[in-house]
Design a protein around this motif. Structure first.
Motif, PDB file in Angstrom:
ATOM      1  N   PHE A 299      46.749  25.438 -70.919  1.00  0.00           N
ATOM      2  CA  PHE A 299      47.549  24.621 -70.015  1.00  0.00           C
ATOM      3  C   PHE A 299      47.114  23.174 -70.221  1.00  0.00           C
ATOM      4  O   PHE A 299      45.918  22.886 -70.214  1.00  0.00           O
TER       5      PHE A 299
ATOM      6  N   ARG B  64      47.539  19.326 -68.681  1.00  0.00           N
ATOM      7  CA  ARG B  64      48.030  18.576 -67.530  1.00  0.00           C
ATOM      8  C   ARG B  64      48.915  17.428 -68.022  1.00  0.00           C
ATOM      9  O   ARG B  64      48.505  16.621 -68.871  1.00  0.00           O
TER      10      ARG B  64
ATOM     11  N   ASN C  43      48.378  13.577 -69.192  1.00  0.00           N
ATOM     12  CA  ASN C  43      47.651  13.234 -70.420  1.00  0.00           C
ATOM     13  C   ASN C  43      48.539  13.211 -71.660  1.00  0.00           C
ATOM     14  O   ASN C  43      48.085  12.839 -72.735  1.00  0.00           O
TER      15      ASN C  43
ATOM     16  N   LYS D 288      38.749  21.470 -69.805  1.00  0.00           N
ATOM     17  CA  LYS D 288      38.370  20.239 -70.484  1.00  0.00           C
ATOM     18  C   LYS D 288      38.716  19.096 -69.546  1.00  0.00           C
ATOM     19  O   LYS D 288      39.845  19.007 -69.056  1.00  0.00           O
ATOM     20  N   CYS D 289      37.752  18.233 -69.274  1.00  0.00           N
ATOM     21  CA  CYS D 289      37.953  17.126 -68.340  1.00  0.00           C
ATOM     22  C   CYS D 289      37.909  15.797 -69.088  1.00  0.00           C
ATOM     23  O   CYS D 289      37.610  15.746 -70.276  1.00  0.00           O
ATOM     24  N   ARG D 290      38.193  14.754 -68.348  1.00  0.00           N
ATOM     25  CA  ARG D 290      38.010  13.409 -68.896  1.00  0.00           C
ATOM     26  C   ARG D 290      36.518  13.113 -69.044  1.00  0.00           C
ATOM     27  O   ARG D 290      35.690  13.852 -68.552  1.00  0.00           O
ATOM     28  N   ASN D 291      36.193  12.017 -69.670  1.00  0.00           N
ATOM     29  CA  ASN D 291      34.821  11.563 -69.893  1.00  0.00           C
ATOM     30  C   ASN D 291      33.962  12.618 -70.598  1.00  0.00           C
ATOM     31  O   ASN D 291      32.797  12.800 -70.258  1.00  0.00           O
TER      32      ASN D 291
ATOM     33  N   ARG E 210      33.667  15.785 -70.515  1.00  0.00           N
ATOM     34  CA  ARG E 210      33.041  16.826 -69.710  1.00  0.00           C
ATOM     35  C   ARG E 210      33.809  18.121 -69.864  1.00  0.00           C
ATOM     36  O   ARG E 210      35.032  18.115 -69.931  1.00  0.00           O
TER      37      ARG E 210
ATOM     38  N   LEU F 182      33.922  22.296 -68.378  1.00  0.00           N
ATOM     39  CA  LEU F 182      33.448  23.218 -67.355  1.00  0.00           C
ATOM     40  C   LEU F 182      33.799  24.644 -67.749  1.00  0.00           C
ATOM     41  O   LEU F 182      34.867  24.891 -68.304  1.00  0.00           O
TER      42      LEU F 182
ATOM     43  N   VAL G 144      36.737  20.742 -57.922  1.00  0.00           N
ATOM     44  CA  VAL G 144      37.045  19.777 -58.985  1.00  0.00           C
ATOM     45  C   VAL G 144      38.340  19.055 -58.642  1.00  0.00           C
ATOM     46  O   VAL G 144      39.356  19.690 -58.358  1.00  0.00           O
TER      47      VAL G 144
ATOM     48  N   GLY H 264      41.746  17.313 -59.329  1.00  0.00           N
ATOM     49  CA  GLY H 264      42.690  17.583 -60.411  1.00  0.00           C
ATOM     50  C   GLY H 264      42.891  16.460 -61.399  1.00  0.00           C
ATOM     51  O   GLY H 264      43.161  16.702 -62.574  1.00  0.00           O
ATOM     52  N   ASP H 265      42.746  15.220 -60.948  1.00  0.00           N
ATOM     53  CA  ASP H 265      43.124  14.128 -61.859  1.00  0.00           C
ATOM     54  C   ASP H 265      42.180  13.948 -63.041  1.00  0.00           C
ATOM     55  O   ASP H 265      42.518  13.257 -63.999  1.00  0.00           O
ATOM     56  N   ILE H 266      41.019  14.596 -63.018  1.00  0.00           N
ATOM     57  CA  ILE H 266      40.147  14.500 -64.191  1.00  0.00           C
ATOM     58  C   ILE H 266      40.428  15.612 -65.210  1.00  0.00           C
ATOM     59  O   ILE H 266      39.886  15.606 -66.304  1.00  0.00           O
ATOM     60  N   VAL H 267      41.315  16.555 -64.835  1.00  0.00           N
ATOM     61  CA  VAL H 267      41.563  17.712 -65.704  1.00  0.00           C
ATOM     62  C   VAL H 267      42.501  17.354 -66.860  1.00  0.00           C
ATOM     63  O   VAL H 267      43.502  16.675 -66.672  1.00  0.00           O
ATOM     64  N   VAL H 268      42.143  17.777 -68.056  1.00  0.00           N
ATOM     65  CA  VAL H 268      42.999  17.570 -69.226  1.00  0.00           C
ATOM     66  C   VAL H 268      43.623  18.897 -69.669  1.00  0.00           C
ATOM     67  O   VAL H 268      44.819  18.987 -69.895  1.00  0.00           O
ATOM     68  N   LEU H 269      42.790  19.928 -69.768  1.00  0.00           N
ATOM     69  CA  LEU H 269      43.252  21.200 -70.312  1.00  0.00           C
ATOM     70  C   LEU H 269      42.564  22.361 -69.605  1.00  0.00           C
ATOM     71  O   LEU H 269      41.387  22.259 -69.256  1.00  0.00           O
ATOM     72  N   VAL H 270      43.302  23.433 -69.377  1.00  0.00           N
ATOM     73  CA  VAL H 270      42.722  24.642 -68.790  1.00  0.00           C
ATOM     74  C   VAL H 270      43.068  25.814 -69.694  1.00  0.00           C
ATOM     75  O   VAL H 270      44.208  25.948 -70.132  1.00  0.00           O
TER      76      VAL H 270
END
Lengths: 93, 89, 69
Positions: A79, A81, A84, B19-22, B24, B26, B74, B76-82
């Protein structure tokens, strides 16, 4: 960067015989097909577009992650978001 | 699957990779999410990747730090990919 | 602790975990944190009923129940 964006907009959507040019028509045409999704960070995701919504949130299958053109990892499903997403381009496999 | 969020729904109570920004990342068990991708995860392993440049050689030094958190909200706005973790097939 | 719709957080009776790193916060008792600058909130696992959360999330996004989107 600009030349690549151009590629995305001029590339033929394979099933679109009527040459409709609206963005929504393009997205409909590439559903279920191989696409390349580029993020604002420059990272590319190549895979099969499973579905997407109005925020440009994207679900993809058989996804490969490319950073600086190099394959970094693979995801069965993923997924992305929508905020981006820089662009979605159709892709030949 | 009708909308992308269905993919997240299928991952409820499962281990997920985020996958998060910066730089990071998880890994944790997903217990809740909303339309912003705010999420609650448990047994979380956070990996922070930093790239430093060696002042003398100019070489890039990639270092990864991990830490564990029992329960994490967490934003949501730092999330890129799940993604569900790779199925070992 | 109070949270509002923007996930702004109001903390009372604050204790600073890393006092050496943040000496300017030594006398901090109460504070307000704008939601948009938050990355994570660490929670005590014992305070969370994960089954309840999962059920609530499933209900929220089930097409039959048609909860608010």
């Amino acid at each position: 960067m600009s030349s690549e964006s151009k590629d995305a907009s001029t590339e033929e959507a394979p099933t679109n015989a009527e040459h409709k040019r609206s963005p929504a028509d393009f997205l409909k045409a590439v559903l279920g097909r191989p696409v390349n999704v580029r993020l604002n960070t420059g990272t590319d995701y190549k895979g099969v577009l499973a579905c997407l919504d109005g925020y440009m949130n994207i679900a993809m299958e058989q996804t490969e992650e490319y950073v600086d053109g190099q394959l970094k990892s693979k995801y069965g499903d993923c997924f992305i978001r929508g905020n981006n997403v820089l662009y979605i381009s159709s892709q030949k496999r | 699957m009708e909308e992308p969020l269905d993919l997240i729904k299928l991952s409820l109570s499962e281990r997920v990779y985020i996958k998060c920004r910066n730089s990071r990342e998880l890994r944790g068990t997903l217990h809740a999410y909303d339309q912003h991708l705010n999420m609650v995860l448990s047994q979380v392993e956070e990996t922070i990747t930093t790239i430093e440049e060696d002042e003398e050689t100019g070489e890039e030094i990639v270092s990864k730090k991990t830490r564990n958190v029992g329960m994490l909200f967490v934003r949501g706005d730092i999330v890129v990919l799940v993604s569900p973790p790779l199925r070992t097939s | 602790m109070i949270v509002d719709q923007y996930l702004n957080i109001k903390l009372t009776n604050v204790s600073v975990v890393n006092k050496d790193k943040y000496p300017q916060l030594t006398s901090l008792k109460n504070c307000f944190i704008r939601g948009s600058v938050v990355r994570y909130v660490q929670i005590n696992p014992n305070d969370v009923d994960t089954e309840l959360l999962q059920d609530a999330t499933r209900k929220e996004y089930s097409p039959v129940a048609g909860g608010e989107k």
